[in-house]
Design a protein around this motif. Structure first.
Motif, mmCIF file in Angstrom:
data_model
loop_
_atom_site.group_PDB
_atom_site.id
_atom_site.type_symbol
_atom_site.label_atom_id
_atom_site.label_comp_id
_atom_site.label_asym_id
_atom_site.label_seq_id
_atom_site.Cartn_x
_atom_site.Cartn_y
_atom_site.Cartn_z
ATOM 1 N N ALA A 110 -8.006 -7.458 23.883
ATOM 2 C CA ALA A 110 -7.251 -6.375 23.267
ATOM 3 C C ALA A 110 -5.867 -6.238 23.892
ATOM 4 N N ARG A 111 -5.767 -6.443 25.187
ATOM 5 C CA ARG A 111 -4.463 -6.334 25.848
ATOM 6 C C ARG A 111 -3.533 -7.470 25.444
ATOM 7 N N LYS A 112 -4.065 -8.666 25.252
ATOM 8 C CA LYS A 112 -3.237 -9.831 24.954
ATOM 9 C C LYS A 112 -2.950 -9.980 23.465
ATOM 10 N N GLY A 113 -3.902 -9.620 22.640
ATOM 11 C CA GLY A 113 -3.787 -9.901 21.211
ATOM 12 C C GLY A 113 -3.051 -8.824 20.441
ATOM 13 N N ILE A 114 -2.977 -9.031 19.142
ATOM 14 C CA ILE A 114 -2.286 -8.143 18.214
ATOM 15 C C ILE A 114 -3.307 -7.546 17.251
ATOM 16 N N GLN A 115 -3.421 -6.216 17.254
ATOM 17 C CA GLN A 115 -4.309 -5.556 16.306
ATOM 18 C C GLN A 115 -3.590 -5.391 14.967
ATOM 19 N N TRP A 116 -4.340 -5.606 13.895
ATOM 20 C CA TRP A 116 -3.774 -5.387 12.572
ATOM 21 C C TRP A 116 -4.870 -4.958 11.612
ATOM 22 N N SER A 117 -4.477 -4.237 10.603
ATOM 23 C CA SER A 117 -5.434 -3.841 9.566
ATOM 24 C C SER A 117 -4.824 -3.914 8.171
ATOM 25 N N VAL A 118 -3.486 -4.008 8.096
ATOM 26 C CA VAL A 118 -2.803 -4.027 6.799
ATOM 27 C C VAL A 118 -2.530 -5.465 6.371
ATOM 28 N N GLY A 119 -2.893 -5.793 5.167
ATOM 29 C CA GLY A 119 -2.593 -7.088 4.584
ATOM 30 C C GLY A 119 -1.860 -6.918 3.266
ATOM 31 N N ARG A 120 -0.854 -7.751 3.037
ATOM 32 C CA ARG A 120 -0.074 -7.681 1.795
ATOM 33 C C ARG A 120 -0.044 -9.063 1.155
ATOM 34 N N THR A 121 -0.214 -9.084 -0.152
ATOM 35 C CA THR A 121 -0.238 -10.340 -0.894
ATOM 36 C C THR A 121 0.863 -10.316 -1.947
ATOM 37 N N PHE A 122 1.605 -11.423 -2.009
ATOM 38 C CA PHE A 122 2.738 -11.529 -2.920
ATOM 39 C C PHE A 122 2.546 -12.716 -3.863
ATOM 40 N N ALA A 123 3.078 -12.561 -5.067
ATOM 41 C CA ALA A 123 3.197 -13.669 -6.017
ATOM 42 C C ALA A 123 4.653 -13.700 -6.446
ATOM 43 N N GLY A 124 5.349 -14.756 -6.058
ATOM 44 C CA GLY A 124 6.787 -14.755 -6.259
ATOM 45 C C GLY A 124 7.411 -13.695 -5.369
ATOM 46 N N HIS A 125 8.242 -12.832 -5.948
ATOM 47 C CA HIS A 125 8.869 -11.748 -5.195
ATOM 48 C C HIS A 125 8.100 -10.436 -5.322
ATOM 49 N N ASP A 126 6.987 -10.428 -6.061
ATOM 50 C CA ASP A 126 6.246 -9.199 -6.325
ATOM 51 C C ASP A 126 5.071 -9.052 -5.379
ATOM 52 N N GLU A 127 4.890 -7.845 -4.834
ATOM 53 C CA GLU A 127 3.660 -7.533 -4.092
ATOM 54 C C GLU A 127 2.598 -7.140 -5.109
ATOM 55 N N VAL A 128 1.513 -7.902 -5.134
ATOM 56 C CA VAL A 128 0.484 -7.659 -6.144
ATOM 57 C C VAL A 128 -0.766 -7.020 -5.562
ATOM 58 N N TYR A 129 -0.860 -6.986 -4.236
ATOM 59 C CA TYR A 129 -2.088 -6.468 -3.652
ATOM 60 C C TYR A 129 -1.839 -6.136 -2.194
#
Length: 574
Positions: A110-129
């Motif tokens: 936990a001290r060394k790594g990066i926590q994340w929970s948000v994911g974003r998906t794009f198709a072309g220039h659009d965020e679709v999910y």
């Protein structure tokens, strides 16, 4: 000795990552120590021999050390990770983090790594999910986060140090297995080292040597495999201008000829960027430093200064052995199955393999369960492997659809997802790994088979505890949680069962309920009960790997049968 070491270097296994460039990673090196068999000339016998000090092998060794089981761990290299290769696995799931918490290495991760929970998906220039895993019920109660990104070799190094602290594991570096045979009495391994060759025997051998396992050939293991033409170029890089600390994926990246791209942050401010390549791409050409820098400039801008830590090509494939146990040999990790890395289902399943087998080996070797229990390893982990292969293959087909219906479906899904929320679940850039449920296990009742999150509760003195604390207190035994008041007769039956079986029991109460047992905890918010998938007055039988073996309501013969089943002793009990 120098001549011996030179000859050894010429024969060691070469990893499959070629054309690598960049400043690279500095890996620890461990000294070669001549095994006792070379000093004495005698072939020693060991209860457990693990071959391969990768993520799965080290997790198993650490877990066995926690249970007090002696083992030998052989590795042909003198380091963790792979010399000259990438950071390898980077994304570790909540279930893996819970296992590492139990093993005593989570805080360092936990001290060394990066926590994340948000994911974003794009198709072309659009965020679709997009998603936030912390808002999802499957993740939000555990004391561990949904994911931590960290280079695999760091975890392996932490496990080595933890194993050394715990003791009981004979770590043998630069010991390469050259032959294997087994019979009804024992398994025999031939080993070569820089100082000579020797043989040793074992009751159980675990193959954690990875996707190029020689044991498959030695035992004649059949494999179900699928090799596609999906080609990628992986780059581990540092930036002067940091991208967001989120999981970003592009299905049709305009800066990568409308092919897929993955973007993750790891430890040490290093980003992992995966670029999908044409199926006929030349590996040497696409991983040239000037080509990679041009690719990075298209994505991040020509003014972004970049340090390339590592870069290399990769081809995805999937395969799974048809049987994860062959006599005294158990396949584990990538030796058992190889999956495309979509959704972090590769290294994490190897960690779960190790956690699953460790407590069963300990129970059998320490006399708490019959050898039959070990058969459940295949039942459970082969089901998990097949499910992960299926899920990742579907993602691979979405990212590189065949002409015809698959491509029509993807185009339609992306078009709808841009406008309608219901269609976003059709966009498949990797279904994030979760703890697999066991539905075909000989050691799980039909009411069990689900993973239990590492949720909090209150000890009888009001301080906070975690599920892992209870499992560690049980010391490798089964744990019976009785929710509410089963009555005087029910508590008496539980006391009798605890005296007769390798079992510990805890009564779980509400905030103000009067205890009927000395060993009791309080669950004022109902998190512990929810994690065990039961409601109201009930009981849950937990295994040392934080899986529910069975649940029920009344304290009767059903509890006895559940304990027998969880230990692989149901027929003997009958």
């Amino acid at each position: 000795m120098d001549e011996l070491r030179t000859g050894w270097a010429d024969t060691t296994f070469r990893n499959g990552y070629e054309f690598t460039q960049g400043s690279g990673y500095q890996l620890p090196e461990y000294p070669f120590v001549a095994p006792a068999e070379l000093r004495t000339g005698q072939s020693a016998h060991h209860p457990v021999v693990i071959v391969g000090a990768g993520l799965a092998g080290l997790t198993l060794a650490c877990a066995l050390a926690r249970y007090g089981v002696a083992a030998v761990l052989l590795d042909e290299d003198n380091t963790v990770g792979v010399k000259g290769a990438a950071s390898r696995g980077i994304c570790y799931t909540q279930k893996s983090l819970e296992i590492f918490h139990r093993l005593g290495v989570y805080e360092r991760i936990a001290r060394k790594g990066i926590q994340w929970s948000v994911g974003r998906t794009f198709a072309g220039h659009d965020e679709v999910y997009s998603f936030d895993l912390r808002q999802q019920a499957g993740y939000n109660l555990s004391s561990q986060p949904p994911f931590i990104n960290i280079q695999q070799f760091y975890i392996e190094g932490y496990l080595v140090e933890r194993i050394q602290d715990l003791g009981g594991i004979d770590l043998r570096w630069q010991n390469r297995v050259t032959a294997f045979e087994q019979d009804e009495r024992r398994a025999t391994l031939s080993v070569t080292t820089p100082a000579g060759d020797y043989r040793l025997t074992a009751d159980h051998v675990i193959d954690a040597t990875g996707s190029h396992s020689p044991f498959r050939r030695w035992v004649g293991a059949s494999v179900t495999a699928r090799k596609g033409d999906d080609r990628w170029c992986i780059a581990d890089v540092r930036f002067t201008r940091h991208p967001p600390v989120e999981r970003h994926t592009w299905i049709e990246a305009p800066f990568n000829e409308n092919r897929a791209v993955w973007q993750h942050l790891m430890g040490d401010d290093v980003w992992r960027i995966d670029y999908q390549m044409p199926p006929d791409a030349d590996p040497e050409q696409v991983s040239r430093e000037d080509v990679v820098r041009e690719r990075l400039a298209r994505q991040f801008g020509a003014d972004c200064e970049v340090e390339i830590v590592w870069v290399g090509p990769y081809a995805y494939r999937s395969e799974c052995v048809d049987a994860m146990r062959h006599g005294r040999l158990f396949f584990m990790g990538d030796a058992a199955k190889v999956v495309s890395p979509f959704g972090a289902r590769g290294g994490n399943t190897g960690i779960a393999d190790a956690d699953n087998l460790a407590w069963k080996l300990a129970a059998v070797l320490q006399g708490r369960a019959p050898p039959r229990l070990l058969d459940s390893y295949h039942d459970e982990r082969h089901e998990a492997a097949c499910q992960n292969v299926l899920v990742t293959n579907r993602t691979a087909r979405f990212l590189r659809p065949a002409d015809g219906m698959e491509r029509v479906f993807r185009t339609a899904a992306l078009g709808l997802a841009r406008q309608y929320p219901f269609a976003r679940q059709l966009v498949n850039t990797g279904r994030m790994a979760v703890a697999n449920t066991y539905t075909r296990s000989c050691a799980c009742d039909p009411t069990g088979g689900q993973s239990v999150q590492n949720v909090s509760f209150h000890w009888s003195d009001g301080t906070t505890g975690l599920v892992n604390d209870l499992l560690l207190w049980a010391e490798g035994r089964l744990l019976l949680l009785v929710f509410g008041d089963p009555g005087r007769a029910g508590l008496a039956r539980v006391r009798e069962l605890v005296q007769a079986a390798p079992l510990r029991c805890v009564q779980v109460l509400g905030a103000t309920d009067a205890p009927g047992a000395l060993e009791h905890v309080r669950d004022p918010k109902g998190h512990l009960q929810g994690a065990c998938h039961v409601f109201g007055h009930a009981w849950a039988l937990l295994r040392p790997d934080a899986y529910v073996a069975a649940t029920g309501e009344a304290i009767n013969a059903g509890v006895v049968d559940a304990v027998a089943c969880a230990l692989g002793a149901r027929e003997e009990a009958a």
